[in-house]
Design a protein around this motif. Structure first.
Motif, PDB file in Angstrom:
ATOM      1  N   ALA A   1       0.836  -1.202   0.000  1.00  0.00           N
ATOM      2  CA  ALA A   1       0.000   0.000   0.000  1.00  0.00           C
ATOM      3  C   ALA A   1       0.872   1.254   0.000  1.00  0.00           C
ATOM      4  CB  ALA A   1      -0.925  -0.001   1.217  1.00  0.00           C
ATOM      5  N   LEU A   2       1.977   1.197   0.776  1.00  0.00           N
ATOM      6  CA  LEU A   2       2.850   2.362   0.852  1.00  0.00           C
ATOM      7  C   LEU A   2       3.615   2.573  -0.444  1.00  0.00           C
ATOM      8  CD1 LEU A   2       4.282   1.906   4.464  1.00  0.00           C
ATOM      9  CD2 LEU A   2       2.713   3.691   3.692  1.00  0.00           C
ATOM     10  N   GLN A   3       4.055   1.463  -1.047  1.00  0.00           N
ATOM     11  CA  GLN A   3       4.892   1.578  -2.254  1.00  0.00           C
ATOM     12  C   GLN A   3       4.077   1.882  -3.494  1.00  0.00           C
ATOM     13  OE1 GLN A   3       7.042  -2.100  -2.026  1.00  0.00           O
ATOM     14  NE2 GLN A   3       8.903  -1.097  -1.282  1.00  0.00           N
ATOM     15  N   GLU A   4       2.973   1.145  -3.662  1.00  0.00           N
ATOM     16  CA  GLU A   4       2.196   1.255  -4.900  1.00  0.00           C
ATOM     17  C   GLU A   4       1.016   2.214  -4.747  1.00  0.00           C
ATOM     18  OE1 GLU A   4       3.555  -0.440  -7.280  1.00  0.00           O
ATOM     19  OE2 GLU A   4       4.876  -1.669  -6.010  1.00  0.00           O
ATOM     20  N   GLY A   5       0.665   2.558  -3.509  1.00  0.00           N
ATOM     21  CA  GLY A   5      -0.510   3.404  -3.316  1.00  0.00           C
ATOM     22  C   GLY A   5      -1.784   2.671  -3.698  1.00  0.00           C
ATOM     23  N   GLU A   6      -1.808   1.341  -3.477  1.00  0.00           N
ATOM     24  CA  GLU A   6      -3.047   0.616  -3.780  1.00  0.00           C
ATOM     25  C   GLU A   6      -3.286  -0.484  -2.758  1.00  0.00           C
ATOM     26  OE1 GLU A   6      -2.071  -0.472  -7.791  1.00  0.00           O
ATOM     27  OE2 GLU A   6      -1.284  -2.425  -7.180  1.00  0.00           O
ATOM     28  N   VAL A   7      -4.552  -0.783  -2.538  1.00  0.00           N
ATOM     29  CA  VAL A   7      -4.914  -1.848  -1.607  1.00  0.00           C
ATOM     30  C   VAL A   7      -5.842  -2.837  -2.289  1.00  0.00           C
ATOM     31  CG1 VAL A   7      -4.685  -0.460   0.484  1.00  0.00           C
ATOM     32  CG2 VAL A   7      -6.881  -0.527  -0.719  1.00  0.00           C
ATOM     33  N   GLU A   8      -5.906  -4.017  -1.712  1.00  0.00           N
ATOM     34  CA  GLU A   8      -6.786  -5.059  -2.234  1.00  0.00           C
ATOM     35  C   GLU A   8      -7.614  -5.560  -1.074  1.00  0.00           C
ATOM     36  OE1 GLU A   8      -5.660  -9.252  -3.988  1.00  0.00           O
ATOM     37  OE2 GLU A   8      -4.812  -7.635  -5.201  1.00  0.00           O
ATOM     38  N   ARG A   9      -8.929  -5.466  -1.204  1.00  0.00           N
ATOM     39  CA  ARG A   9      -9.782  -5.983  -0.128  1.00  0.00           C
ATOM     40  C   ARG A   9      -9.635  -7.494  -0.051  1.00  0.00           C
ATOM     41  NH1 ARG A   9     -15.615  -2.973  -0.970  1.00  0.00           N
ATOM     42  NH2 ARG A   9     -14.879  -0.845  -0.568  1.00  0.00           N
ATOM     43  N   ILE A  10      -9.816  -8.038   1.139  1.00  0.00           N
ATOM     44  CA  ILE A  10      -9.736  -9.494   1.306  1.00  0.00           C
ATOM     45  C   ILE A  10     -10.865 -10.143   0.514  1.00  0.00           C
ATOM     46  CG2 ILE A  10      -9.945 -11.366   2.987  1.00  0.00           C
ATOM     47  CD1 ILE A  10      -8.648  -9.454   5.003  1.00  0.00           C
ATOM     48  N   GLY A  11     -10.513 -11.147  -0.289  1.00  0.00           N
ATOM     49  CA  GLY A  11     -11.522 -11.840  -1.086  1.00  0.00           C
ATOM     50  C   GLY A  11     -11.831 -11.130  -2.389  1.00  0.00           C
ATOM     51  N   ASP A  12     -11.036 -10.124  -2.713  1.00  0.00           N
ATOM     52  CA  ASP A  12     -11.275  -9.349  -3.927  1.00  0.00           C
ATOM     53  C   ASP A  12     -10.110  -9.588  -4.883  1.00  0.00           C
ATOM     54  OD1 ASP A  12     -12.472  -7.674  -5.661  1.00  0.00           O
ATOM     55  OD2 ASP A  12     -12.216  -5.844  -4.468  1.00  0.00           O
ATOM     56  N   THR A  13     -10.364  -9.434  -6.182  1.00  0.00           N
ATOM     57  CA  THR A  13      -9.273  -9.592  -7.129  1.00  0.00           C
ATOM     58  C   THR A  13      -8.836  -8.245  -7.684  1.00  0.00           C
ATOM     59  OG1 THR A  13     -10.979 -10.042  -8.749  1.00  0.00           O
ATOM     60  CG2 THR A  13      -9.799 -11.949  -7.848  1.00  0.00           C
ATOM     61  N   ARG A  14      -9.666  -7.243  -7.487  1.00  0.00           N
ATOM     62  CA  ARG A  14      -9.325  -5.907  -7.984  1.00  0.00           C
ATOM     63  C   ARG A  14      -8.376  -5.210  -7.017  1.00  0.00           C
ATOM     64  NH1 ARG A  14     -14.221  -2.316  -8.229  1.00  0.00           N
ATOM     65  NH2 ARG A  14     -14.969  -3.588  -6.506  1.00  0.00           N
ATOM     66  N   THR A  15      -7.561  -4.337  -7.513  1.00  0.00           N
ATOM     67  CA  THR A  15      -6.824  -3.464  -6.602  1.00  0.00           C
ATOM     68  C   THR A  15      -7.457  -2.084  -6.693  1.00  0.00           C
ATOM     69  OG1 THR A  15      -5.276  -2.921  -8.366  1.00  0.00           O
ATOM     70  CG2 THR A  15      -4.619  -4.654  -6.834  1.00  0.00           C
ATOM     71  N   ARG A  16      -7.368  -1.341  -5.604  1.00  0.00           N
ATOM     72  CA  ARG A  16      -7.947   0.008  -5.572  1.00  0.00           C
ATOM     73  C   ARG A  16      -6.856   1.014  -5.251  1.00  0.00           C
ATOM     74  NH1 ARG A  16     -13.751  -0.951  -4.020  1.00  0.00           N
ATOM     75  NH2 ARG A  16     -13.870  -3.224  -4.081  1.00  0.00           N
ATOM     76  N   LYS A  17      -6.855   2.081  -5.980  1.00  0.00           N
ATOM     77  CA  LYS A  17      -5.887   3.152  -5.713  1.00  0.00           C
ATOM     78  C   LYS A  17      -6.317   3.922  -4.468  1.00  0.00           C
ATOM     79  CE  LYS A  17      -2.669   3.155  -8.869  1.00  0.00           C
ATOM     80  NZ  LYS A  17      -1.298   2.922  -8.397  1.00  0.00           N
ATOM     81  N   VAL A  18      -5.386   4.178  -3.592  1.00  0.00           N
ATOM     82  CA  VAL A  18      -5.725   5.004  -2.434  1.00  0.00           C
ATOM     83  C   VAL A  18      -4.682   6.111  -2.284  1.00  0.00           C
ATOM     84  CG1 VAL A  18      -7.044   3.384  -1.025  1.00  0.00           C
ATOM     85  CG2 VAL A  18      -4.560   3.300  -0.963  1.00  0.00           C
ATOM     86  N   ASP A  19      -5.188   7.307  -2.005  1.00  0.00           N
ATOM     87  CA  ASP A  19      -4.293   8.432  -1.785  1.00  0.00           C
ATOM     88  C   ASP A  19      -4.352   8.746  -0.295  1.00  0.00           C
ATOM     89  OD1 ASP A  19      -2.954  10.863  -1.668  1.00  0.00           O
ATOM     90  OD2 ASP A  19      -4.740  11.993  -2.288  1.00  0.00           O
ATOM     91  N   VAL A  20      -3.422   8.151   0.440  1.00  0.00           N
ATOM     92  CA  VAL A  20      -3.455   8.292   1.899  1.00  0.00           C
ATOM     93  C   VAL A  20      -2.074   8.633   2.423  1.00  0.00           C
ATOM     94  CG1 VAL A  20      -3.734   7.007   4.051  1.00  0.00           C
ATOM     95  CG2 VAL A  20      -5.419   6.742   2.242  1.00  0.00           C
ATOM     96  N   ARG A  21      -2.034   9.573   3.348  1.00  0.00           N
ATOM     97  CA  ARG A  21      -0.785   9.902   4.020  1.00  0.00           C
ATOM     98  C   ARG A  21      -0.718   9.040   5.285  1.00  0.00           C
ATOM     99  NH1 ARG A  21       1.524  14.603   5.955  1.00  0.00           N
ATOM    100  NH2 ARG A  21       3.735  14.318   6.161  1.00  0.00           N
ATOM    101  N   VAL A  22       0.351   8.258   5.425  1.00  0.00           N
ATOM    102  CA  VAL A  22       0.459   7.369   6.571  1.00  0.00           C
ATOM    103  C   VAL A  22       1.377   7.964   7.633  1.00  0.00           C
ATOM    104  CG1 VAL A  22       1.291   5.127   7.385  1.00  0.00           C
ATOM    105  CG2 VAL A  22      -0.073   5.267   5.292  1.00  0.00           C
ATOM    106  N   VAL A  23       0.870   7.972   8.855  1.00  0.00           N
ATOM    107  CA  VAL A  23       1.708   8.284  10.013  1.00  0.00           C
ATOM    108  C   VAL A  23       1.703   7.032  10.875  1.00  0.00           C
ATOM    109  CG1 VAL A  23       2.044   9.739  12.045  1.00  0.00           C
ATOM    110  CG2 VAL A  23       1.090  10.723   9.955  1.00  0.00           C
ATOM    111  N   ALA A  24       2.873   6.448  11.083  1.00  0.00           N
ATOM    112  CA  ALA A  24       2.944   5.243  11.900  1.00  0.00           C
ATOM    113  C   ALA A  24       3.555   5.600  13.245  1.00  0.00           C
ATOM    114  CB  ALA A  24       3.788   4.184  11.207  1.00  0.00           C
ATOM    115  N   ALA A  25       3.249   4.787  14.241  1.00  0.00           N
ATOM    116  CA  ALA A  25       3.823   5.050  15.564  1.00  0.00           C
ATOM    117  C   ALA A  25       4.212   3.746  16.215  1.00  0.00           C
ATOM    118  CB  ALA A  25       2.816   5.796  16.433  1.00  0.00           C
ATOM    119  N   THR A  26       5.224   3.820  17.058  1.00  0.00           N
ATOM    120  CA  THR A  26       5.658   2.617  17.752  1.00  0.00           C
ATOM    121  C   THR A  26       6.263   2.972  19.104  1.00  0.00           C
ATOM    122  OG1 THR A  26       7.111   0.694  17.676  1.00  0.00           O
ATOM    123  CG2 THR A  26       7.898   2.677  16.586  1.00  0.00           C
TER     124      THR A  26
END
Ligand code: ZN
Length: 570
Positions: free
Chosen positions: A353-378
């Motif tokens: 998702a971070l590299q390609e900017g796309e996600v795939e829902r579980i059980g789906d064959t399509r990929t979807r483009k997402v424009d999201v800014r990620v902030v991760a924390a640890t």
């Protein structure tokens, strides 16, 4: 047998309390007490008194009064119905007289009828009764002292319930004098409700009280206020003056206008989500959604469907297609808290998702483009997790482009006062209670504490302080958690009196207060000596020898001084 009109009958009816008492049965095998067919309870009067206090304290006098009145009413109405089945041959006046007898049998009050006129058929009623030894009057005086108005609400409700059930129409009673208000005994008068021209306000107490509606409405208001407070954040609302804080805030501001993935590092409770929200609010994405998810809070099986979504039929229970958090954050910011807890499979999907900017829902064959800014924390060391092969190296590099470390609160003590002030305002609004400040001593304790739970712990402590503080007053030392104050007390004791009795390191508060007292009240040297002698005697439980030791004297020296001050040792 209806319509029995009689004139003043001061003497109790024959169907008295003895006959009623004979119908009281204790069934020890089943654990029941029966009065006729009603299950009764033997209840401590003190428990009912405590309940009365709690009702008044928590609901206010008005609501408590209504509640007690209605409890009494229910009990009186039940007794009246029972009396009628018990004595089918009794006249109506006799039946009315059984009410006082039952009330007495139940231990509530000794009641004597002064006047009982009733005509059920024509709806006529006039009753006057005297109460002696009223339980409620006693309880109320015990709790609150003498009252300015009658307070026997539950008993009044009983009279009303009993008479109303007997008459088949509403009979309203008023307590014309009350022992709790200084009268020698309580007196009540009852008439049909419509004959009381000014009873509207009192009759309202018989209506069930939608107090839960009020509470729910308040809760809603509180929720929205809380939401407004928590979400109306800006980078400037993150308060801090320490170098560590300023550095983190400045790094964050500079990242806001780019799309770079930010990695927030820091202990639990340092406020990583607040920083993420602030970053979002000053970024060009501010108008779009901010979506947060705690990767450690969801079971492994759920986290992927939560993040990436699920297509209908993907697994049992997936009855509807659902977008994941990535899709829901479209155009905005996705905050991934505790990202180190992700499963291997979720890690690889996140990387994609971070590299390609796309996600795939579980059980789906399509990929979807997402424009999201990620902030991760640890709050764990991701580098170490990589070495231990618990975290993908490539994902770590992808996340670690722009790391920002938020120092723990104990490393930025300059921020404590500022944060405490902000939480004070916030919690005052949250609890709708004005608390003006934090006492110097309490603040001193806050600054001396190590805060293992960081900013979140500080907020909890202030919230508790706001709840405990006097309205309009300040949060005092005693309103803080014992763990914080005991820390301070221990440090104080260490700097208290030295072996030779001299004050080693000034405890400016205690010593200062003592000196202040001495000088302001002109106690004088002799007086100080007297105070010390008394204090030593008190602490040693009157034992002169140990009191002398406390002051570094011999017993005779101490005794001599006592005598000089006109005091005698035990
Ligand atoms: Zn009373």
């Amino acid at each position: 047998m209806h319509s029995a009109k009689q004139h003043p009958t001061p003497q109790p009816v024959d169907l008295g309390v003895d006959d009623l008492a004979s119908r009281l049965r204790f069934s020890f095998d089943s654990g029941h007490i029966w009065l006729g067919e009603s299950r009764m309870l033997l209840l401590h009067g003190a428990a009912l008194t405590a309940l009365r206090k709690e009702l008044i304290d928590s609901l206010g006098v008005d609501r408590a009064r209504g509640m007690l009145l209605r409890i009494g009413y229910a009990s009186g109405a039940r007794d009246a119905r029972w009396a009628r089945t018990l004595y089918p041959a009794a006249t109506d006046t006799e039946l009315l007289g059984i009410g006082p007898a039952l009330h007495m049998l139940e231990g509530v009050v000794r009641c004597t009828p002064d006047l009982m006129e009733l005509d059920i058929e024509h709806g006529k009623f006039h009753g006057e009764f005297t109460w002696h030894a009223s339980f409620e009057a006693d309880a109320h005086v015990q709790l609150f002292g003498q009252s300015t108005e009658p307070v026997c609400w539950m008993q009044l409700g009983y009279a009303s319930g009993y008479s109303s059930a007997l008459m088949g129409c509403f009979i309203h009673y008023r307590e014309t004098q009350c022992a709790a208000a200084g009268a020698p005994c309580c007196r009540i008068t009852g008439r049909p409700a419509h004959e009381w021209p000014d009873a509207e306000a009192e009759l309202r107490y018989f209506q069930p009280d939608p107090v839960t509606d009020h509470i729910l409405a308040l809760q809603d208001r509180l929720q929205s206020l809380r939401y407004a407070i928590d979400h109306d954040l800006h980078t400037d609302d993150l308060v801090g003056a320490s170098p560590g804080f300023k550095q983190a805030a400045s790094l964050l501001k500079r990242a806001a206008h780019s799309q770079v993935t930010v990695l927030l590092q820091g202990e639990t409770g340092v406020g990583k989500e607040l920083f993420a929200r602030a970053l979002h609010n000053v970024s060009p994405r501010a108008a779009q959604p901010f979506v947060a998810i705690n990767c450690a809070a969801l079971p492994e099986a759920l986290i992927e469907s939560e993040l990436f979504g699920v297509e209908k039929g993907a697994f049992t229970g997936a009855q509807q297609s659902r977008a994941g958090r990535f899709e829901r954050a479209a155009g905005g910011t996705l905050f991934l808290d505790e990202v180190g807890e992700l499963s291997a499979s979720a890690q690889s999907k996140l990387l994609r998702a971070l590299q390609e900017g796309e996600v795939e829902r579980i059980g789906d064959t399509r990929t979807r483009k997402v424009d999201v800014r990620v902030v991760a924390a640890t709050n764990v060391d991701l580098e170490q997790a990589v070495q231990e092969r618990r975290f993908r190296k490539d994902l770590f590099y992808r996340l670690n482009i722009y790391p920002v470390t938020i120092p723990p609160l104990r490393e930025r003590k300059e921020d404590i006062a500022l944060l405490a002030r902000r939480f004070l305002d916030k919690c005052s609004a949250r609890h709708d209670k004005k608390v003006s400040s934090i006492s110097d001593e309490a603040l001193h304790a806050l600054q001396g504490y190590d805060w293992p739970g960081n900013v979140r712990e500080l907020e909890n402590v202030i919230e508790r302080g706001v709840i405990l503080a006097q309205p309009g007053g300040a949060i005092e030392l005693g309103d803080l958690f014992p763990s914080i104050t005991s820390d301070l007390t221990r440090k104080r004791q260490l700097t208290g009196l030295a072996r030779d009795g001299s004050v080693r390191a000034h405890d400016e508060h205690t010593v200062g207060a003592f000196l202040d007292h001495v000088l302001r009240h002109g106690v004088g040297l002799d007086g100080v000596e007297g105070l010390l002698l008394d204090a030593a005697l008190t602490r040693s439980g009157g034992n002169v020898a140990s009191a002398a030791r406390l002051l570094g004297m011999t017993r005779p020296q101490f005794a001599y001084r006592l005598k000089r001050h006109g005091r005698s040792g035990a």
